[in-house]
Design a protein around this motif. Structure first.
Motif, PDB file in Angstrom:
ATOM      1  N   PRO A 178       0.817  -1.207   0.000  1.00 52.63           N
ATOM      2  CA  PRO A 178       0.000   0.000   0.000  1.00 52.63           C
ATOM      3  C   PRO A 178       0.855   1.263   0.000  1.00 52.63           C
ATOM      4  CG  PRO A 178      -0.752  -1.515   1.706  1.00 52.63           C
ATOM      5  CD  PRO A 178       0.507  -2.076   1.134  1.00 52.63           C
ATOM      6  N   ALA A 179       0.287   2.329  -0.434  1.00 53.68           N
ATOM      7  CA  ALA A 179       0.945   3.620  -0.432  1.00 53.68           C
ATOM      8  C   ALA A 179       1.037   4.134   0.994  1.00 53.68           C
ATOM      9  CB  ALA A 179       0.165   4.587  -1.303  1.00 53.68           C
ATOM     10  N   PRO A 180       1.890   5.135   1.217  1.00 54.42           N
ATOM     11  CA  PRO A 180       1.944   5.727   2.559  1.00 54.42           C
ATOM     12  C   PRO A 180       0.540   6.137   3.001  1.00 54.42           C
ATOM     13  CG  PRO A 180       3.695   6.588   1.177  1.00 54.42           C
ATOM     14  CD  PRO A 180       2.809   5.746   0.294  1.00 54.42           C
ATOM     15  N   GLY A 181       0.217   5.864   4.229  1.00 58.58           N
ATOM     16  CA  GLY A 181      -1.112   6.172   4.738  1.00 58.58           C
ATOM     17  C   GLY A 181      -2.090   5.025   4.555  1.00 58.58           C
ATOM     18  N   GLY A 182      -1.632   3.930   3.912  1.00 58.79           N
ATOM     19  CA  GLY A 182      -2.456   2.741   3.794  1.00 58.79           C
ATOM     20  C   GLY A 182      -3.341   2.665   2.573  1.00 58.79           C
ATOM     21  N   GLY A 183      -3.349   3.677   1.723  1.00 57.82           N
ATOM     22  CA  GLY A 183      -4.185   3.637   0.523  1.00 57.82           C
ATOM     23  C   GLY A 183      -3.522   2.876  -0.597  1.00 57.82           C
ATOM     24  N   ALA A 184      -4.209   2.822  -1.709  1.00 58.68           N
ATOM     25  CA  ALA A 184      -3.657   2.176  -2.895  1.00 58.68           C
ATOM     26  C   ALA A 184      -2.538   3.030  -3.464  1.00 58.68           C
ATOM     27  CB  ALA A 184      -4.754   1.995  -3.943  1.00 58.68           C
ATOM     28  N   PRO A 185      -1.560   2.410  -4.160  1.00 57.40           N
ATOM     29  CA  PRO A 185      -0.494   3.207  -4.765  1.00 57.40           C
ATOM     30  C   PRO A 185      -1.073   4.111  -5.852  1.00 57.40           C
ATOM     31  CG  PRO A 185      -0.338   0.922  -5.466  1.00 57.40           C
ATOM     32  CD  PRO A 185      -1.414   0.995  -4.423  1.00 57.40           C
ATOM     33  N   PRO A 186      -0.391   5.224  -6.130  1.00 53.78           N
ATOM     34  CA  PRO A 186      -0.853   6.105  -7.204  1.00 53.78           C
ATOM     35  C   PRO A 186      -0.935   5.339  -8.524  1.00 53.78           C
ATOM     36  CG  PRO A 186       0.965   7.101  -5.991  1.00 53.78           C
ATOM     37  CD  PRO A 186       0.827   5.679  -5.514  1.00 53.78           C
ATOM     38  N   LEU A 187      -1.833   5.762  -9.380  1.00 60.34           N
ATOM     39  CA  LEU A 187      -2.054   5.098 -10.665  1.00 60.34           C
ATOM     40  C   LEU A 187      -1.843   6.104 -11.781  1.00 60.34           C
ATOM     41  CD1 LEU A 187      -3.139   2.553 -12.199  1.00 60.34           C
ATOM     42  CD2 LEU A 187      -5.396   3.610 -12.013  1.00 60.34           C
ATOM     43  N   VAL A 188      -1.010   5.733 -12.751  1.00 66.64           N
ATOM     44  CA  VAL A 188      -0.767   6.569 -13.920  1.00 66.64           C
ATOM     45  C   VAL A 188      -1.197   5.776 -15.149  1.00 66.64           C
ATOM     46  CG1 VAL A 188       0.986   7.697 -15.344  1.00 66.64           C
ATOM     47  CG2 VAL A 188       1.161   7.796 -12.854  1.00 66.64           C
ATOM     48  N   VAL A 189      -2.129   6.329 -15.907  1.00 70.25           N
ATOM     49  CA  VAL A 189      -2.584   5.698 -17.137  1.00 70.25           C
ATOM     50  C   VAL A 189      -1.957   6.462 -18.299  1.00 70.25           C
ATOM     51  CG1 VAL A 189      -4.580   5.064 -18.545  1.00 70.25           C
ATOM     52  CG2 VAL A 189      -4.739   4.983 -16.046  1.00 70.25           C
ATOM     53  N   HIS A 190      -1.216   5.752 -19.140  1.00 69.35           N
ATOM     54  CA  HIS A 190      -0.559   6.364 -20.297  1.00 69.35           C
ATOM     55  C   HIS A 190      -1.608   7.031 -21.177  1.00 69.35           C
ATOM     56  CE1 HIS A 190       1.646   6.584 -24.112  1.00 69.35           C
ATOM     57  NE2 HIS A 190       2.743   6.533 -23.357  1.00 69.35           N
ATOM     58  N   ALA A 191      -1.267   8.172 -21.754  1.00 73.62           N
ATOM     59  CA  ALA A 191      -2.217   8.952 -22.556  1.00 73.62           C
ATOM     60  C   ALA A 191      -2.834   8.141 -23.694  1.00 73.62           C
ATOM     61  CB  ALA A 191      -1.529  10.202 -23.105  1.00 73.62           C
ATOM     62  N   GLU A 192      -2.041   7.307 -24.362  1.00 69.87           N
ATOM     63  CA  GLU A 192      -2.563   6.497 -25.465  1.00 69.87           C
ATOM     64  C   GLU A 192      -3.613   5.505 -24.967  1.00 69.87           C
ATOM     65  OE1 GLU A 192      -0.989   3.593 -29.064  1.00 69.87           O
ATOM     66  OE2 GLU A 192       0.250   3.816 -27.266  1.00 69.87           O
ATOM     67  N   VAL A 193      -3.354   4.912 -23.813  1.00 70.23           N
ATOM     68  CA  VAL A 193      -4.295   3.957 -23.225  1.00 70.23           C
ATOM     69  C   VAL A 193      -5.575   4.678 -22.826  1.00 70.23           C
ATOM     70  CG1 VAL A 193      -4.676   2.360 -21.301  1.00 70.23           C
ATOM     71  CG2 VAL A 193      -2.457   2.401 -22.473  1.00 70.23           C
ATOM     72  N   GLN A 194      -5.439   5.827 -22.177  1.00 71.97           N
ATOM     73  CA  GLN A 194      -6.625   6.574 -21.754  1.00 71.97           C
ATOM     74  C   GLN A 194      -7.459   7.010 -22.953  1.00 71.97           C
ATOM     75  OE1 GLN A 194      -7.602   7.080 -18.364  1.00 71.97           O
ATOM     76  NE2 GLN A 194      -9.461   7.376 -19.569  1.00 71.97           N
ATOM     77  N   ALA A 195      -6.789   7.441 -24.023  1.00 69.86           N
ATOM     78  CA  ALA A 195      -7.513   7.858 -25.231  1.00 69.86           C
ATOM     79  C   ALA A 195      -8.292   6.698 -25.828  1.00 69.86           C
ATOM     80  CB  ALA A 195      -6.542   8.433 -26.256  1.00 69.86           C
ATOM     81  N   ALA A 196      -7.688   5.509 -25.834  1.00 66.84           N
ATOM     82  CA  ALA A 196      -8.377   4.329 -26.362  1.00 66.84           C
ATOM     83  C   ALA A 196      -9.584   3.975 -25.496  1.00 66.84           C
ATOM     84  CB  ALA A 196      -7.416   3.149 -26.448  1.00 66.84           C
ATOM     85  N   ILE A 197      -9.420   4.031 -24.192  1.00 69.95           N
ATOM     86  CA  ILE A 197     -10.532   3.742 -23.282  1.00 69.95           C
ATOM     87  C   ILE A 197     -11.659   4.743 -23.517  1.00 69.95           C
ATOM     88  CG2 ILE A 197     -11.252   3.747 -20.852  1.00 69.95           C
ATOM     89  CD1 ILE A 197      -8.375   2.679 -20.226  1.00 69.95           C
ATOM     90  N   ASP A 198     -11.301   6.017 -23.586  1.00 65.98           N
ATOM     91  CA  ASP A 198     -12.308   7.064 -23.780  1.00 65.98           C
ATOM     92  C   ASP A 198     -13.060   6.898 -25.101  1.00 65.98           C
ATOM     93  OD1 ASP A 198     -11.522   8.170 -21.361  1.00 65.98           O
ATOM     94  OD2 ASP A 198     -10.336   9.779 -22.278  1.00 65.98           O
ATOM     95  N   ALA A 199     -12.362   6.395 -26.128  1.00 70.94           N
ATOM     96  CA  ALA A 199     -12.964   6.217 -27.447  1.00 70.94           C
ATOM     97  C   ALA A 199     -13.661   4.869 -27.597  1.00 70.94           C
ATOM     98  CB  ALA A 199     -11.891   6.367 -28.525  1.00 70.94           C
ATOM     99  N   GLY A 200     -13.602   4.039 -26.559  1.00 70.80           N
ATOM    100  CA  GLY A 200     -14.235   2.722 -26.629  1.00 70.80           C
ATOM    101  C   GLY A 200     -13.473   1.739 -27.496  1.00 70.80           C
ATOM    102  N   GLU A 201     -12.193   2.013 -27.712  1.00 67.80           N
ATOM    103  CA  GLU A 201     -11.352   1.126 -28.516  1.00 67.80           C
ATOM    104  C   GLU A 201     -10.776   0.015 -27.639  1.00 67.80           C
ATOM    105  OE1 GLU A 201      -8.458   3.715 -30.263  1.00 67.80           O
ATOM    106  OE2 GLU A 201      -9.953   4.797 -31.427  1.00 67.80           O
ATOM    107  N   PRO A 202     -10.404  -1.113 -28.260  1.00 70.35           N
ATOM    108  CA  PRO A 202      -9.875  -2.228 -27.461  1.00 70.35           C
ATOM    109  C   PRO A 202      -8.502  -1.928 -26.868  1.00 70.35           C
ATOM    110  CG  PRO A 202      -9.820  -2.767 -29.797  1.00 70.35           C
ATOM    111  CD  PRO A 202     -10.521  -1.460 -29.678  1.00 70.35           C
ATOM    112  N   VAL A 203      -8.332  -2.341 -25.634  1.00 70.67           N
ATOM    113  CA  VAL A 203      -7.067  -2.211 -24.910  1.00 70.67           C
ATOM    114  C   VAL A 203      -6.726  -3.588 -24.355  1.00 70.67           C
ATOM    115  CG1 VAL A 203      -5.907  -1.155 -22.921  1.00 70.67           C
ATOM    116  CG2 VAL A 203      -7.522   0.195 -24.287  1.00 70.67           C
ATOM    117  N   VAL A 204      -5.479  -4.007 -24.513  1.00 69.41           N
ATOM    118  CA  VAL A 204      -5.037  -5.303 -24.002  1.00 69.41           C
ATOM    119  C   VAL A 204      -4.009  -5.073 -22.898  1.00 69.41           C
ATOM    120  CG1 VAL A 204      -3.867  -7.467 -24.549  1.00 69.41           C
ATOM    121  CG2 VAL A 204      -5.448  -6.458 -26.201  1.00 69.41           C
TER     122      VAL A 204
END
Length: 92
Positions: free
Chosen positions: A1-27
């Motif tokens: 876990p991250a400091p304070g007991g939460g989940a670690p920070p999450l970074v989604v690559h811009a290309e992946v986020q764009a595909a998700i937003d457009a409803g395109e397949p992501v593997v």
């Protein structure tokens, strides 16, 4: 876990986020073979080949890795290379 007991920070690559937003397949691709399965530079060549195969099939690759305590979904070229070079060393 991250400091304070939460989940670690999450970074989604811009290309992946764009595909998700457009409803395109992501593997999602796990990174264990890069860090523990093969020696450098074979691991990097394999990771790139797998990502290219995903692209050729019409999807966006999203290699998932923990780098410096941050969970990444999709890696930039420099991040993939760093992961491969570190190999069996601890990268989290």
């Amino acid at each position: 876990p991250a400091p304070g007991g939460g989940a670690p920070p999450l970074v989604v690559h811009a290309e992946v986020q764009a595909a998700i937003d457009a409803g395109e397949p992501v593997v999602a691709l796990e990174s264990t073979i890069i860090t523990h399965g093969m020696p450098y530079p074979d691991n990097l060549h394999t990771a790139r080949a797998v990502e290219e195969a995903v692209r050729e099939a019409g999807a966006v690759p999203a290699t998932v890795a923990l780098l410096d305590g941050v969970c990444h979904v999709g890696l930039a070229t420099e991040e993939l290379t760093r992961l491969a070079q570190l190999g069996r060393e601890r990268v989290a």
